[in-house]
Design a protein around this motif. Structure first.
Motif, PDB file in Angstrom:
ATOM      1  N   GLY A 251       0.808  -1.213   0.000  1.00 16.30           N
ATOM      2  CA  GLY A 251       0.000   0.000   0.000  1.00 16.30           C
ATOM      3  C   GLY A 251       0.835   1.254   0.000  1.00 16.30           C
ATOM      4  O   GLY A 251       2.004   1.244   0.408  1.00 16.30           O
ATOM      5  N   ASN A 252       0.222   2.331  -0.437  1.00 20.34           N
ATOM      6  CA  ASN A 252       0.900   3.617  -0.487  1.00 20.34           C
ATOM      7  C   ASN A 252       0.248   4.651   0.423  1.00 20.34           C
ATOM      8  O   ASN A 252       0.601   5.819   0.386  1.00 20.34           O
ATOM      9  CB  ASN A 252       0.891   4.170  -1.918  1.00 20.34           C
ATOM     10  CG  ASN A 252       1.595   3.243  -2.892  1.00 20.34           C
ATOM     11  OD1 ASN A 252       2.664   2.730  -2.597  1.00 20.34           O
ATOM     12  ND2 ASN A 252       0.986   3.017  -4.044  1.00 20.34           N
ATOM     13  N   GLY A 253      -0.723   4.230   1.227  1.00 20.85           N
ATOM     14  CA  GLY A 253      -1.579   5.202   1.874  1.00 20.85           C
ATOM     15  C   GLY A 253      -1.380   5.415   3.347  1.00 20.85           C
ATOM     16  O   GLY A 253      -0.287   5.298   3.892  1.00 20.85           O
ATOM     17  N   TRP A 254      -2.504   5.662   4.017  1.00 25.95           N
ATOM     18  CA  TRP A 254      -2.508   6.073   5.408  1.00 25.95           C
ATOM     19  C   TRP A 254      -2.002   4.980   6.337  1.00 25.95           C
ATOM     20  O   TRP A 254      -1.137   5.198   7.172  1.00 25.95           O
ATOM     21  CB  TRP A 254      -3.922   6.478   5.793  1.00 25.95           C
ATOM     22  CG  TRP A 254      -4.051   6.943   7.206  1.00 25.95           C
ATOM     23  CD1 TRP A 254      -4.523   6.239   8.264  1.00 25.95           C
ATOM     24  CD2 TRP A 254      -3.698   8.227   7.713  1.00 25.95           C
ATOM     25  NE1 TRP A 254      -4.498   6.992   9.408  1.00 25.95           N
ATOM     26  CE2 TRP A 254      -4.000   8.227   9.098  1.00 25.95           C
ATOM     27  CE3 TRP A 254      -3.171   9.386   7.139  1.00 25.95           C
ATOM     28  CZ2 TRP A 254      -3.783   9.337   9.915  1.00 25.95           C
ATOM     29  CZ3 TRP A 254      -2.951  10.490   7.956  1.00 25.95           C
ATOM     30  CH2 TRP A 254      -3.246  10.465   9.317  1.00 25.95           C
ATOM     31  N   GLY A 255      -2.547   3.766   6.211  1.00 22.64           N
ATOM     32  CA  GLY A 255      -2.135   2.673   7.071  1.00 22.64           C
ATOM     33  C   GLY A 255      -2.020   1.381   6.297  1.00 22.64           C
ATOM     34  O   GLY A 255      -2.915   1.011   5.544  1.00 22.64           O
ATOM     35  N   VAL A 256      -0.917   0.669   6.498  1.00 20.77           N
ATOM     36  CA  VAL A 256      -0.683  -0.601   5.814  1.00 20.77           C
ATOM     37  C   VAL A 256      -0.216  -1.606   6.857  1.00 20.77           C
ATOM     38  O   VAL A 256       0.781  -1.383   7.540  1.00 20.77           O
ATOM     39  CB  VAL A 256       0.387  -0.462   4.706  1.00 20.77           C
ATOM     40  CG1 VAL A 256       0.553  -1.786   3.958  1.00 20.77           C
ATOM     41  CG2 VAL A 256       0.036   0.666   3.746  1.00 20.77           C
TER      42      VAL A 256
END
Length: 369
Positions: A251-256
């Motif tokens: 993922g590239n986002g807020w939370g992975v």
């Protein structure tokens, strides 16, 4: 150490009883067909035609005579819709995709128009293979939108591909007050929007429950604000217990996270991750990426170079020798969850997987003969 082993015959019979029936042949032309009901009014789904027919019963609100979003159903056989949807590396088989029958998830949310599933769906440990869903809308999975004390249980989704803007999961895209239990994802799940929630089992779970589930598929979130997790992308106000991830999470986002991307006002108990987790943000973890006012108890991840830390890292030996398995079961028992892990060959699993069962010091194990 003194060991007491059950007889090989009993062990084999027990494990064979867990195996599903033989898979059906691929359906070349699918004609949605209403499944038959049993004496209790529960739909009996035996093939792809009836699976698509059941989806229409839930989704087609314009047909008031047959529309029933609260319909109960069971699978009576394994079902294959399309063959060879995924390549061995988990990517879409693009050479065949134009021949795939498109899947419309059970329950959906399109703009202001939505239909949610509110019944009980029991897979009876059968497998649905070859679902193909590629859309720019929200809510993709076997179920798109499940709500209102609904239950989805004991089903495996394999060799399938789900790509949507957000709320994407192999079993349920949007879980709201739904219980997902005893399910397995062996499919690829992709969320493409900036703000998307992507998970192996559930993409977005709010006041939902996810128990005794596992992910072996590929989970990808391309959005810069997405929540991506091996079991659940975003978990709010609900709970995840006795689950694990053995798939790849990116993922590239807020939370992975290996189990959950982001968790707020809920709990995650007795879960583990042995899969690869990578992300470009600072909130990347072996168990979760981001949490706020959530209880994370007795969760562990395999300590390797491919997973960044949070919660408790454990070595490969700890996962293999029963240490992690015992810790997970102790936490689940203390929390009064009626489920347990078994020691597999390399890590704790949720069902006996090899046809030989041993009992040592009162604990049940599965291992090679």
């Amino acid at each position: 150490m003194k060991k007491r082993l059950e007889s090989a015959a009993l062990a084999i019979l027990l494990c064979l009883s867990l195996l599903p029936t033989a898979a059906l042949a691929e359906t070349d032309t699918i004609t949605p067909t209403e499944p038959e009901k049993d004496e209790n009014g529960v739909y009996q789904i035996s093939d792809a035609n009836e699976l698509y027919g059941f989806a229409e019963i839930v989704n087609n609100l314009n047909n008031k005579e047959s529309w029933d979003p609260h319909a109960d159903a069971v699978l009576t056989a394994d079902i294959t819709v399309n063959e060879g949807v995924l390549k061995p590396d988990g990517t879409l088989n693009t050479e065949k995709k134009d021949t795939f029958k498109q899947w419309a998830p059970i329950g959906y949310n399109v703009s202001s128009n939505n239909v949610w599933y509110g019944g009980t769906f029991d897979g009876q440990n059968h497998t649905i293979s070859g679902l193909y869903c590629d859309t720019d809308q929200l809510c993709a999975g076997l179920f798109g939108y499940a709500k209102s004390a609904s239950i989805v249980k004991n089903v495996t989704v394999a060799d399938s591909y789900f790509s949507a803007s957000g709320h994407v999961g192999g079993v349920c895209g949007w879980n709201e007050f739904c219980t997902v239990i005893g399910c397995i994802n062996e499919s690829t799940v992709i969320g493409t929007a900036n703000y998307s929630n992507v998970g192996g089992l559930c993409g977005y779970s709010d006041y939902g429950t996810i128990e005794k589930c596992s992910n072996f598929g590929t989970v990808i979130g391309t959005g810069t604000k997405s929540d991506v997790g091996g079991v659940c992308g975003y978990n709010g106000h609900g709970g995840i217990a006795g689950c694990y991830n053995a798939g790849t999470v990116t993922g590239n986002g807020w939370g992975v996270g290996g189990v959950c991307g982001s968790a707020t006002w809920g709990y995650i108990k007795g879960c583990h991750n042995v899969g690869t987790v990578t992300g470009s943000s600072e909130r990347v973890g072996g168990v979760y990426g981001y949490k706020d006012s959530s209880t994370i108890k007795s969760c562990y991840y395999l300590d390797n170079d491919a997973v960044e830390g949070n919660e408790q890292a454990r070595t490969a030996d700890d996962f293999k020798n029963g240490t992690v398995c015992d810790l997970l079961n102790e936490a689940l028992e203390q929390s009064r969850h009626e489920l347990k892990f078994y020691q597999g060959k390399d890590y704790p699993v949720l069902t006996p997987q090899i046809a030989f069962i041993g009992i040592e010091d009162g604990k049940t194990y599965c291992g090679e003969v």
